[in-house]
Motif scaffolding. Structure first.
Motif, short mmCIF file in Angstrom:
data_model
loop_
_atom_site.label_atom_id
_atom_site.label_comp_id
_atom_site.label_asym_id
_atom_site.label_seq_id
_atom_site.Cartn_x
_atom_site.Cartn_y
_atom_site.Cartn_z
N ASP A 184 28.60 -41.83 31.65
CA ASP A 184 28.59 -43.07 32.45
C ASP A 184 27.21 -43.72 32.44
O ASP A 184 26.80 -44.36 33.40
CB ASP A 184 29.05 -42.80 33.88
N SER A 213 32.12 -46.62 29.14
CA SER A 213 31.94 -45.18 28.99
C SER A 213 33.26 -44.42 28.97
O SER A 213 33.34 -43.33 28.39
CB SER A 213 31.08 -44.63 30.13
N GLU A 214 34.29 -44.98 29.59
CA GLU A 214 35.57 -44.25 29.69
C GLU A 214 36.72 -45.24 29.79
O GLU A 214 36.61 -46.28 30.45
CB GLU A 214 35.57 -43.34 30.91
N ARG A 229 35.98 -41.37 25.83
CA ARG A 229 34.93 -40.98 26.77
C ARG A 229 33.63 -40.90 25.99
O ARG A 229 33.52 -40.17 25.00
CB ARG A 229 35.24 -39.64 27.45
N ALA A 235 27.04 -45.60 26.30
CA ALA A 235 28.40 -46.14 26.37
C ALA A 235 28.85 -46.65 25.01
O ALA A 235 28.03 -46.93 24.13
CB ALA A 235 28.46 -47.28 27.40
#
Length: 235
Positions: free
Chosen positions: A204, A107-108, A200, A209
């Motif tokens: 989350d 996700s990041e 991003r 994702a």
């Protein structure tokens, strides 16, 4: 037999890999047929083989933690079908054999982690709709640095082996950046150091994702030697 790949001029893609030295890559958009892309994404998301992992990374002097879901893609029929289809094409053109495959959902990404894949040639496919892409290029960064023949996997794929510092010392040109796009694949020399770019996705949440599926291929007569030129003596 199911056909997952959209029509592509693969000879042109391979020529782009060779002509784009030192980055050695080709971008292939609309990689899969639309229905195949949707089905493959659904199969991956519903798989029971996912497990979460956290890996400490360092980007320069900044330490960060990569939070990912990882899937070895074992026993996933559509992944196996796609791998077989790619192998038939790549073997006819370049005498390549399938070596490995895996999927990562993230996700990041808070920093870069230059590394190399095992094998000679890599295919990196993105499978999350762009509506979930919130920030960053979300794609791939390729560096003008190749791993050496004598390097062990620890050295070219692990932070503890010094791969990040190695790229920092040897990079000369600005990196090549390929921005994220759904159903886009990057086909590249697996000896090229590369990293996921800053990104991003979603909030989350696993379903939103960034979903990445990677295949690696060896050269039939040379194993994991460099795809661009197996006779490179300076490696």
């Amino acid at each position: 037999m199911i056909t997952m790949l959209a029509a592509q001029k693969w000879s042109v893609a391979f020529e782009k890999i060779r002509s784009s030295d030192p980055f050695s890559y080709a971008v292939v958009d609309d990689f899969l047929r639309p229905d195949a892309a949707r089905a493959l994404r659904a199969e991956l998301l519903s798989s029971s083989h996912w497990h979460s992992r956290e890996i400490t990374r360092r980007d320069g002097n900044v330490e960060w933690v990569a939070k990912q879901w990882f899937n070895d893609c074992a026993h996933l029929p559509l992944v196996q079908d796609l791998e077989g289809e790619l192998e038939r094409i790549f073997d006819a053109l370049e005498k390549c054999r399938a070596a490995n495959r895996w999927a990562i959902a993230c996700s990041e990404n808070l920093g870069h982690f230059p590394h190399c894949d095992g094998g000679a040639l890599s295919v990196n496919l993105w499978l999350t709709p762009e509506k979930h892409h919130l920030a960053g290029s979300g794609g791939m960064v390729l560096f003008d640095v190749k791993r050496k023949l004598a390097m062990a996997p620890l050295e070219y794929a692990s932070a503890s082996g010094g791969c990040v510092e190695y790229v920092s010392r040897h990079a000369v040109q600005p990196p090549a950046v390929v921005s994220y796009r759904y159903n886009r694949a990057v086909v590249f020399d697996a000896w090229t150091f590369h990293s996921t770019d800053l990104l991003r996705f979603g909030d989350d949440d696993f379903g939103s994702a960034r979903l990445n599926l990677t295949f690696t291929f060896d050269l039939a007569n040379h194993g994991a030697l460099c795809f661009r030129n197996v006779a490179r003596q300076e490696l």
